[in-house]
Design a protein around this motif. Structure first.
Motif, PDB file in Angstrom:
ATOM      1  N   THR A   1       0.837  -1.194   0.000  1.00  0.00           N
ATOM      2  CA  THR A   1       0.000   0.000   0.000  1.00  0.00           C
ATOM      3  C   THR A   1       0.872   1.243   0.000  1.00  0.00           C
ATOM      4  O   THR A   1       2.034   1.201   0.405  1.00  0.00           O
ATOM      5  N   GLU A   2       0.323   2.343  -0.456  1.00  0.00           N
ATOM      6  CA  GLU A   2       1.104   3.580  -0.558  1.00  0.00           C
ATOM      7  C   GLU A   2       1.064   4.413   0.716  1.00  0.00           C
ATOM      8  O   GLU A   2       1.816   5.374   0.840  1.00  0.00           O
ATOM      9  N   LYS A   3       0.190   4.038   1.657  1.00  0.00           N
ATOM     10  CA  LYS A   3       0.058   4.809   2.888  1.00  0.00           C
ATOM     11  C   LYS A   3       0.102   3.888   4.105  1.00  0.00           C
ATOM     12  O   LYS A   3      -0.277   2.727   4.020  1.00  0.00           O
ATOM     13  N   VAL A   4       0.552   4.435   5.216  1.00  0.00           N
ATOM     14  CA  VAL A   4       0.517   3.695   6.474  1.00  0.00           C
ATOM     15  C   VAL A   4      -0.936   3.462   6.874  1.00  0.00           C
ATOM     16  O   VAL A   4      -1.776   4.364   6.780  1.00  0.00           O
ATOM     17  N   ILE A   5      -1.235   2.248   7.303  1.00  0.00           N
ATOM     18  CA  ILE A   5      -2.601   1.900   7.704  1.00  0.00           C
ATOM     19  C   ILE A   5      -2.756   2.230   9.184  1.00  0.00           C
ATOM     20  O   ILE A   5      -2.028   1.712  10.030  1.00  0.00           O
ATOM     21  N   THR A   6      -3.732   3.083   9.498  1.00  0.00           N
ATOM     22  CA  THR A   6      -3.863   3.563  10.867  1.00  0.00           C
ATOM     23  C   THR A   6      -5.205   3.249  11.509  1.00  0.00           C
ATOM     24  O   THR A   6      -5.395   3.567  12.682  1.00  0.00           O
ATOM     25  N   SER A   7      -6.125   2.624  10.785  1.00  0.00           N
ATOM     26  CA  SER A   7      -7.448   2.382  11.361  1.00  0.00           C
ATOM     27  C   SER A   7      -7.954   0.989  11.022  1.00  0.00           C
ATOM     28  O   SER A   7      -7.510   0.363  10.051  1.00  0.00           O
ATOM     29  N   LYS A   8      -8.912   0.520  11.823  1.00  0.00           N
ATOM     30  CA  LYS A   8      -9.555  -0.760  11.548  1.00  0.00           C
ATOM     31  C   LYS A   8     -10.235  -0.740  10.188  1.00  0.00           C
ATOM     32  O   LYS A   8     -10.184  -1.729   9.443  1.00  0.00           O
ATOM     33  N   GLU A   9     -10.865   0.381   9.850  1.00  0.00           N
ATOM     34  CA  GLU A   9     -11.592   0.478   8.593  1.00  0.00           C
ATOM     35  C   GLU A   9     -10.661   0.337   7.400  1.00  0.00           C
ATOM     36  O   GLU A   9     -10.981  -0.362   6.426  1.00  0.00           O
ATOM     37  N   GLN A  10      -9.490   0.960   7.462  1.00  0.00           N
ATOM     38  CA  GLN A  10      -8.513   0.834   6.377  1.00  0.00           C
ATOM     39  C   GLN A  10      -8.031  -0.603   6.247  1.00  0.00           C
ATOM     40  O   GLN A  10      -7.897  -1.124   5.136  1.00  0.00           O
ATOM     41  N   ALA A  11      -7.745  -1.229   7.379  1.00  0.00           N
ATOM     42  CA  ALA A  11      -7.262  -2.612   7.368  1.00  0.00           C
ATOM     43  C   ALA A  11      -8.309  -3.555   6.801  1.00  0.00           C
ATOM     44  O   ALA A  11      -8.006  -4.417   5.960  1.00  0.00           O
ATOM     45  N   GLU A  12      -9.544  -3.410   7.233  1.00  0.00           N
ATOM     46  CA  GLU A  12     -10.619  -4.275   6.752  1.00  0.00           C
ATOM     47  C   GLU A  12     -10.857  -4.095   5.259  1.00  0.00           C
ATOM     48  O   GLU A  12     -11.054  -5.067   4.518  1.00  0.00           O
ATOM     49  N   ASP A  13     -10.819  -2.849   4.796  1.00  0.00           N
ATOM     50  CA  ASP A  13     -11.030  -2.569   3.378  1.00  0.00           C
ATOM     51  C   ASP A  13      -9.927  -3.195   2.531  1.00  0.00           C
ATOM     52  O   ASP A  13     -10.196  -3.826   1.503  1.00  0.00           O
ATOM     53  N   LEU A  14      -8.676  -3.044   2.977  1.00  0.00           N
ATOM     54  CA  LEU A  14      -7.549  -3.595   2.228  1.00  0.00           C
ATOM     55  C   LEU A  14      -7.576  -5.116   2.227  1.00  0.00           C
ATOM     56  O   LEU A  14      -7.300  -5.762   1.211  1.00  0.00           O
ATOM     57  N   HIS A  15      -7.912  -5.694   3.370  1.00  0.00           N
ATOM     58  CA  HIS A  15      -8.028  -7.155   3.468  1.00  0.00           C
ATOM     59  C   HIS A  15      -9.083  -7.683   2.500  1.00  0.00           C
ATOM     60  O   HIS A  15      -8.853  -8.671   1.786  1.00  0.00           O
ATOM     61  N   CYS A  16     -10.207  -7.027   2.447  1.00  0.00           N
ATOM     62  CA  CYS A  16     -11.301  -7.486   1.573  1.00  0.00           C
ATOM     63  C   CYS A  16     -10.958  -7.298   0.096  1.00  0.00           C
ATOM     64  O   CYS A  16     -11.219  -8.186  -0.724  1.00  0.00           O
TER      65      CYS A  16
END
Length: 217
Positions: free
Chosen positions: A129-144
């Motif tokens: 990813t191009e940005k540091v992941i800082t939230s649950k929502e970002q992590a869940e979206d990327l995982h999906c």
């Protein structure tokens, strides 16, 4: 041909750089040559552009390259300090285009981890990813979207460069933060050490030291 070790951040390589075993001599921006082994250590810098530039330079001298670094977990079930041997790397915007670490070198890493009695998770998909992941929502979206379990900011680029330069390359990542579980690298609301990326990375760097010694012996 020499053996290359790449860390994106200098903090990931801190224990290696401070150890006299290797006899490092600085050789250009981010490059260190060992006076006691056949190794070259590269601190690439964070992000795709720096990863591509550094790997391209390192590939001119190395017959094999190992990527050692930290990553974020994208699901809550993966604990901090989990050692991961990914077998696939993708970019977040193009998860259909996969890049594969070298199987033989990955097996070499697995053997080293086993010899050091370090448990590890094999065959994981890693997304860049191009940005540091800082939230649950970002992590869940990327995982999906990517169907990946861990993420960093360089590995797919490293693997893409490895393919272009025909240099066998393997990746070892250790989970330093888990935004999916609410453990963000930038969480300043708690004193819990699992939320401190710098402290976690210092421990991980110490673990990398024993691994690097065996890689370059």
């Amino acid at each position: 041909m020499k053996t290359g070790i790449v860390c994106a951040a200098k903090s990931e390589a801190a224990a290696l750089l401070s150890c006299g075993f290797f006899g490092w001599r600085k050789s250009g921006n981010g490059f260190y040559r060992s006076g006691k082994t056949d190794g070259i250590l590269c601190i690439s810098g964070i992000g795709r552009e720096k990863a591509a530039e550094s790997f391209s330079a390192l590939a001119q001298e190395c017959g094999k390259i190992f990527i050692l670094g930290t990553c974020a977990a994208l699901v809550p079930e993966i604990p901090i300090f989990t050692f991961c041997l990914p077998n696939t790397g993708v970019r977040h915007e193009d998860s259909a285009n996969t890049f594969m670490p070298d199987r033989k070198l990955s097996a070499e890493l697995a053997d080293i981890l086993s010899s050091l009695k370090i448990n590890f998770a094999p065959n994981l998909k890693l997304v860049e990813t191009e940005k540091v992941i800082t939230s649950k929502e970002q992590a869940e979206d990327l995982h999906c979207r990517a169907n990946a379990l861990i993420a960093d900011m360089e590995s797919a680029t490293f693997l893409r460069q490895a393919e272009a330069h025909h240099v066998p390359t393997a990746i070892l990542k250790v989970v330093s933060d888990n935004p999916a579980a609410g453990l963000s690298p930038f969480d300043a609301k708690t004193n819990s050490s699992v939320n401190r990326w710098a402290e976690n990375t210092a421990k991980i760097s110490s673990d990398f030291l024993a691994i690097a010694k065996l890689l370059l012996s």
